[in-house]
Design a protein around this motif. Structure first.
Motif, PDB file in Angstrom:
ATOM      1  N   GLU A  18       0.826  -1.373  -0.270  1.00 51.77           N
ATOM      2  CA  GLU A  18      -0.196   0.021  -0.311  1.00 51.77           C
ATOM      3  C   GLU A  18       1.036   1.079   0.236  1.00 51.77           C
ATOM      4  O   GLU A  18       1.598   1.894   0.701  1.00 51.77           O
ATOM      5  CB  GLU A  18      -0.858  -0.009   1.198  1.00 51.77           C
ATOM      6  N   VAL A  19       0.943   1.989  -1.077  1.00 49.10           N
ATOM      7  CA  VAL A  19       1.852   3.402  -0.589  1.00 49.10           C
ATOM      8  C   VAL A  19       1.441   4.513  -1.927  1.00 49.10           C
ATOM      9  O   VAL A  19       0.298   4.322  -2.810  1.00 49.10           O
ATOM     10  CB  VAL A  19       2.598   2.966  -1.773  1.00 49.10           C
ATOM     11  N   LYS A  20       1.341   5.139  -2.422  1.00 49.08           N
ATOM     12  CA  LYS A  20       0.517   6.642  -3.001  1.00 49.08           C
ATOM     13  C   LYS A  20       1.348   7.715  -3.713  1.00 49.08           C
ATOM     14  O   LYS A  20       1.673   8.169  -2.194  1.00 49.08           O
ATOM     15  CB  LYS A  20      -0.527   7.571  -1.468  1.00 49.08           C
ATOM     16  N   PRO A  21       2.073   7.050  -3.916  1.00 52.51           N
ATOM     17  CA  PRO A  21       3.618   7.713  -5.229  1.00 52.51           C
ATOM     18  C   PRO A  21       3.086   8.756  -5.755  1.00 52.51           C
ATOM     19  O   PRO A  21       1.650   9.415  -5.620  1.00 52.51           O
ATOM     20  CB  PRO A  21       3.564   6.471  -5.746  1.00 52.51           C
ATOM     21  N   LYS A  22       4.066   9.732  -4.843  1.00 56.50           N
ATOM     22  CA  LYS A  22       4.358  11.747  -5.617  1.00 56.50           C
ATOM     23  C   LYS A  22       5.419  11.483  -6.507  1.00 56.50           C
ATOM     24  O   LYS A  22       6.178  11.635  -6.270  1.00 56.50           O
ATOM     25  CB  LYS A  22       3.997  12.047  -4.339  1.00 56.50           C
ATOM     26  N   LEU A  23       5.030  12.011  -7.284  1.00 56.44           N
ATOM     27  CA  LEU A  23       5.551  12.606  -8.863  1.00 56.44           C
ATOM     28  C   LEU A  23       6.603  13.647  -8.382  1.00 56.44           C
ATOM     29  O   LEU A  23       6.192  14.581  -7.869  1.00 56.44           O
ATOM     30  CB  LEU A  23       5.632  12.566 -10.142  1.00 56.44           C
ATOM     31  N   ASN A  24       7.982  13.753  -7.995  1.00 56.25           N
ATOM     32  CA  ASN A  24       9.072  14.663  -8.300  1.00 56.25           C
ATOM     33  C   ASN A  24       9.789  14.887  -9.125  1.00 56.25           C
ATOM     34  O   ASN A  24      10.635  13.676  -9.717  1.00 56.25           O
ATOM     35  CB  ASN A  24       9.959  13.960  -6.641  1.00 56.25           C
ATOM     36  N   LEU A  25       9.469  14.842 -10.354  1.00 59.82           N
ATOM     37  CA  LEU A  25       9.858  14.975 -11.931  1.00 59.82           C
ATOM     38  C   LEU A  25      11.170  15.871 -11.638  1.00 59.82           C
ATOM     39  O   LEU A  25      12.525  14.983 -12.480  1.00 59.82           O
ATOM     40  CB  LEU A  25       8.673  15.898 -12.482  1.00 59.82           C
ATOM     41  N   PRO A  26      11.695  17.158 -11.143  1.00 60.83           N
ATOM     42  CA  PRO A  26      12.999  17.811 -11.418  1.00 60.83           C
ATOM     43  C   PRO A  26      14.338  16.431 -10.417  1.00 60.83           C
ATOM     44  O   PRO A  26      15.110  16.302 -10.843  1.00 60.83           O
ATOM     45  CB  PRO A  26      12.957  18.452  -9.668  1.00 60.83           C
ATOM     46  N   GLN A  27      13.442  15.815  -9.508  1.00 65.23           N
ATOM     47  CA  GLN A  27      14.205  14.623  -8.528  1.00 65.23           C
ATOM     48  C   GLN A  27      14.970  13.167  -9.408  1.00 65.23           C
ATOM     49  O   GLN A  27      15.571  12.658  -9.721  1.00 65.23           O
ATOM     50  CB  GLN A  27      14.191  14.245  -7.573  1.00 65.23           C
ATOM     51  N   MET A  28      13.292  13.255 -10.649  1.00 66.94           N
ATOM     52  CA  MET A  28      13.180  12.297 -11.959  1.00 66.94           C
ATOM     53  C   MET A  28      14.908  12.737 -12.236  1.00 66.94           C
ATOM     54  O   MET A  28      15.331  11.732 -13.015  1.00 66.94           O
ATOM     55  CB  MET A  28      12.204  11.879 -12.492  1.00 66.94           C
ATOM     56  N   HIS A  29      14.341  13.296 -12.803  1.00 66.23           N
ATOM     57  CA  HIS A  29      15.844  14.232 -13.655  1.00 66.23           C
ATOM     58  C   HIS A  29      17.063  14.152 -13.455  1.00 66.23           C
ATOM     59  O   HIS A  29      17.615  14.075 -14.326  1.00 66.23           O
ATOM     60  CB  HIS A  29      15.052  16.007 -14.567  1.00 66.23           C
ATOM     61  N   LYS A  30      17.259  15.188 -12.706  1.00 76.69           N
ATOM     62  CA  LYS A  30      18.893  14.364 -11.459  1.00 76.69           C
ATOM     63  C   LYS A  30      19.186  12.468 -11.395  1.00 76.69           C
ATOM     64  O   LYS A  30      20.807  12.972 -11.925  1.00 76.69           O
ATOM     65  CB  LYS A  30      18.533  15.477 -10.083  1.00 76.69           C
ATOM     66  N   ALA A  31      18.023  12.228 -11.189  1.00 78.86           N
ATOM     67  CA  ALA A  31      18.957  11.217 -11.200  1.00 78.86           C
ATOM     68  C   ALA A  31      18.729  10.392 -12.194  1.00 78.86           C
ATOM     69  O   ALA A  31      20.127   9.579 -12.906  1.00 78.86           O
ATOM     70  CB  ALA A  31      17.761   9.771 -10.589  1.00 78.86           C
ATOM     71  N   LYS A  32      18.840  10.997 -13.642  1.00 77.23           N
ATOM     72  CA  LYS A  32      18.685  10.598 -15.569  1.00 77.23           C
ATOM     73  C   LYS A  32      19.746  11.044 -15.336  1.00 77.23           C
ATOM     74  O   LYS A  32      21.082  10.409 -15.527  1.00 77.23           O
ATOM     75  CB  LYS A  32      17.924  11.099 -16.011  1.00 77.23           C
ATOM     76  N   ASP A  33      19.855  12.652 -14.753  1.00 74.61           N
ATOM     77  CA  ASP A  33      21.675  13.075 -15.702  1.00 74.61           C
ATOM     78  C   ASP A  33      22.249  12.844 -14.811  1.00 74.61           C
ATOM     79  O   ASP A  33      23.639  12.500 -15.075  1.00 74.61           O
ATOM     80  CB  ASP A  33      21.367  14.613 -14.911  1.00 74.61           C
ATOM     81  N   ASP A  34      22.772  12.363 -13.342  1.00 76.02           N
ATOM     82  CA  ASP A  34      23.898  11.512 -12.640  1.00 76.02           C
ATOM     83  C   ASP A  34      24.032   9.979 -13.660  1.00 76.02           C
ATOM     84  O   ASP A  34      24.957   9.984 -13.454  1.00 76.02           O
ATOM     85  CB  ASP A  34      23.471  11.549 -10.858  1.00 76.02           C
ATOM     86  N   SER A  35      22.812   9.669 -13.714  1.00 70.64           N
ATOM     87  CA  SER A  35      23.626   8.384 -14.361  1.00 70.64           C
ATOM     88  C   SER A  35      24.372   8.559 -16.455  1.00 70.64           C
ATOM     89  O   SER A  35      25.448   7.734 -15.834  1.00 70.64           O
ATOM     90  CB  SER A  35      22.280   7.514 -14.795  1.00 70.64           C
ATOM     91  N   VAL A  36      23.798   9.141 -16.776  1.00 67.65           N
ATOM     92  CA  VAL A  36      24.426   9.620 -17.635  1.00 67.65           C
ATOM     93  C   VAL A  36      25.845  10.068 -17.543  1.00 67.65           C
ATOM     94  O   VAL A  36      26.420   9.714 -18.024  1.00 67.65           O
ATOM     95  CB  VAL A  36      23.798  10.620 -18.356  1.00 67.65           C
ATOM     96  N   GLU A  37      25.948  11.456 -16.234  1.00 67.19           N
ATOM     97  CA  GLU A  37      27.607  11.940 -16.406  1.00 67.19           C
ATOM     98  C   GLU A  37      28.164  10.541 -15.844  1.00 67.19           C
ATOM     99  O   GLU A  37      29.493  10.052 -15.779  1.00 67.19           O
ATOM    100  CB  GLU A  37      27.565  12.959 -15.161  1.00 67.19           C
TER     101      GLU A  37
END
Length: 469
Positions: A77-96
Motif C-alpha cells: 500500500e503506497v501513494k506515490p507522488k511524482l517529483n519530476l526534478p528529482q527524476m531528471h536529476k537521477a537521469k542526469d547523474d546516471s548519464v554523467e
C-alpha cells in the motif's frame, strides 16, 4: 616554437558508440589513436541525449505507474507522488557517470581525446576547432567518420522550445504535458510517448503509415499497438501532418488522411516530432577528399572503406540499422581491418528493441519478408500468459514467435513482444550466428521458472510439440 601536431594511425571523428568503441579497440590493438568530439562529454547522442537518458526515464516512469496501479494488488500500500526534478536529476547523474566511464576507458587504452569540432581537411588531415575558435590540424594515416545522426525535421512543423520538440527536448520537459502529440510511431516516439503517458500526460500518436514500428513483423505490430492503446495511448494511423501553428496555450496541428481526404486540426500543449533520424555530415569536409553522400545523406562504403583512400565510415552516418549496437559492430570491424585483421558485420543478425512495457525485440526475417522472398517456413508461437514466471509477475501480455526453414529447420527469425524481450532476443541472435535451428533451442535446457522458457516453447512449436500451452 609550438610543438608540431602529432601523427596518428587513426583519427576518429565522433565520440558516440561507434567512435568511442573504435577508439578503444584501436588502442587495444596498439594503434596510436585519437577521437575528436565536439560535446563537452563523450558518448555521443546515445549516452548524452538518447539511449541512456531515455532508459532512465522509462525505468523511473514504469516504477511510478506500477506503484500507483499495481502495488496494491500484491499487498503493497503506497501513494506515490511524482517529483519530476528529482527524476531528471537521477537521469542526469546516471548519464554523467556513464560519460565519465568512457573518459576512463580512453585513458586506460591510451586514446587521446581531441576536444572540438572535427573536419577532414584533405587526404590524411583532420582539423579540430576548439571551443575558443583555435584550430589545429593533425596528420592521420586513417580517418574514421563516426559522426552519427540527428533528428529529422518535418517540413511545415518548425521546432519551438517547449512546444514543438525533438527527442532531446522530450528528455528535459520541466513539467508533465496535459496533452502530448507524438508525430511518428517508431522506436523514439513510442518510447518517449510511453514515458510521459505513465507520468500523467494524454498521448496521441500520429503516424503516416498504417502500422507501428516500421520494419516490425506485422503480427507483432498489431498486438503491440493494441497493447499500447489498452494502456491509454491514442493512435491516428494513416494520417499525414501538413502544418503546425503555435498558439498561446499549445500547438495546433493540421492533419489529413494519408490516402487523401478532409483536413482537420488537433491541439496539444507539446508536440514531439519523432519521424526518424538523418546522417550528420554538416561541415565535415567530405568534399576535400572527393566523398559525396547519397541523396539521403548517407556516406557509402565497401567494407567500411569510402571512395577516398584511408577514409572509413561507420555507424548511423552510413547504411544499415541506425542503432548504437550496430555502430559498435561497425567500429570493431573497421578498426580490425585497419590493423590487418579480418572484420565483418552480418546485418541480418543485428537485433532491434523497443523499450516500452512490454518490450518488443526481433532479429532476422519477418513473416512478410519470407513470404515475399518465396521462402517456405514453419512457425512456432507461445504466449507469455502460459509462462509461469510471467504469470506470477503479472506481466503476461505478448508472445514469442519463432520462424524456421521448412526443410532444414535453420532459424530465420525470432520476434518477441513481452517482458524483458530485449534480453531474451540475444539467445536467438547467438543461435542464428552459429547457423542453428529451432530444434537447437527446443532441445536446450532452460531454467525454470524464467521468461526464457517462452522462447524454448515457441521453438518447440515449430515442430508441433509445444508442451505448456
Amino acid at each position: 616554437m609550438a610543438d608540431a601536431p602529432q601523427t596518428y594511425d587513426v583519427v576518429i571523428i565522433g565520440g558516440g558508440p561507434g567512435g568511442y568503441n573504435a577508439a578503444i579497440r584501436a588502442g587495444q590493438l596498439g594503434l596510436k589513436v585519437a577521437c575528436v568530439e565536439m560535446r563537452s562529454t563523450l558518448g555521443g547522442t546515445c549516452l548524452n541525449v538518447g539511449c541512456m537518458p531515455s532508459k532512465a526515464l522509462l525505468h523511473a516512469s514504469e516504477l511510478y505507474e506500477a506503484a500507483g496501479k499495481d502495488f496494491a494488488g500484491i499487498g503493497i500500500e503506497v501513494k506515490p507522488k511524482l517529483n519530476l526534478p528529482q527524476m531528471h536529476k537521477a537521469k542526469d547523474d546516471s548519464v554523467e557517470a556513464l560519460t565519465k566511464g568512457i573518459e576512463f576507458l580512453f585513458k586506460k587504452n591510451k586514446v587521446d581525446w581531441l576536444k572540438g569540432r572535427g573536419r577532414i581537411a584533405g587526404q590524411g588531415k583532420v582539423e579540430v576547432e576548439a571551443a575558443d575558435g583555435s584550430k589545429t590540424t593533425y596528420d592521420a594515416k586513417n580517418i574514421i567518420i563516426a559522426t552519427g545522426s540527428e533528428p529529422t525535421p518535418l517540413p511545415g512543423v518548425a521546432f519551438e522550445e517547449g512546444k514543438v520538440i525533438d527527442s532531446t527536448g522530450a528528455l528535459f520537459l520541466p513539467k508533465v504535458p496535459k496533452h502530448m502529440i507524438v508525430i511518428g510511431a517508431g522506436v523514439i516516439g513510442l518510447e518517449l510517448g510511453s514515458v510521459w503517458r505513465r507520468l500523467g500526460a494524454e498521448v496521441t500518436v500520429v503516424e503516416y503509415l498504417d502500422k507501428v514500428g516500421a520494419g516490425m513483423d506485422a503480427e507483432v505490430a498489431t498486438a503491440f499497438q493494441r497493447g499500447l492503446a489498452k494502456q491509454g495511448m491514442t493512435f491516428r494511423m494513416g494520417t499525414k501532418v501538413t502544418g503546425a501553428k503555435s498558439v498561446k496555450d499549445g500547438v495546433e496541428l493540421t492533419v489529413e488522411p494519408a490516402a487523401g481526404g478532409a483536413a482537420e486540426t488537433i491541439k496539444g500543449d507539446v508536440v514531439l516530432v519523432a519521424i526518424g533520424r538523418r546522417p550528420y555530415t554538416e561541415g565535415l569536409g567530405l568534399e576535400t577528399v572527393g566523398v559525396t553522400p547519397d541523396q539521403r545523406g548517407f556516406v557509402g562504403h565497401d567494407h567500411f572503406k569510402t571512395s577516398a583512400p584511408g577514409v572509413w565510415v561507420i555507424g548511423d552516418v552510413t547504411h544499415g540499422p541506425m542503432l548504437a549496437h550496430k555502430a559498435e559492430e561497425d567500429a570493431v570491424a573497421a578498426v580490425e581491418l585497419i590493423a590487418g585483421k579480418p572484420g565483418h558485420v552480418d546485418y541480418d543478425l543485428v537485433p532491434s528493441v523497443i523499450y516500452t512495457t512490454p518490450e518488443v525485440a526481433w532479429v532476422g526475417k519477418t513473416e512478410e519478408q519470407l513470404k515475399a522472398a518465396g521462402v517456405a517456413y514453419k512457425k512456432g508461437k507461445f504466449p507469455f500468459a502460459a509462462n509461469s514466471r510471467a504469470k506470477i509477475n503479472h506481466e503476461s501480455d505478448g508472445f514469442v514467435k519463432v520462424l524456421a526453414d521448412a526443410t532444414t529447420d535453420k532459424l530465420l527469425g525470432v520476434h518477441i513482444y513481452g517482458p524483458q524481450a530485449g534480453e531474451l532476443i540475444s539467445e536467438a541472435s547467438m543461435t542464428m550466428a552459429f547457423g542453428g535451428s529451432s530444434e537447437d533451442i527446443a532441445r536446450t535446457c532452460h531454467p525454470h521458472p524464467t521468461r526464457s522458457e517462452a522462447v524454448r516453447q515457441a521453438a518447440m512449436g515449430v515442430d508441433g510439440w509445444t508442451m505448456q500451452a
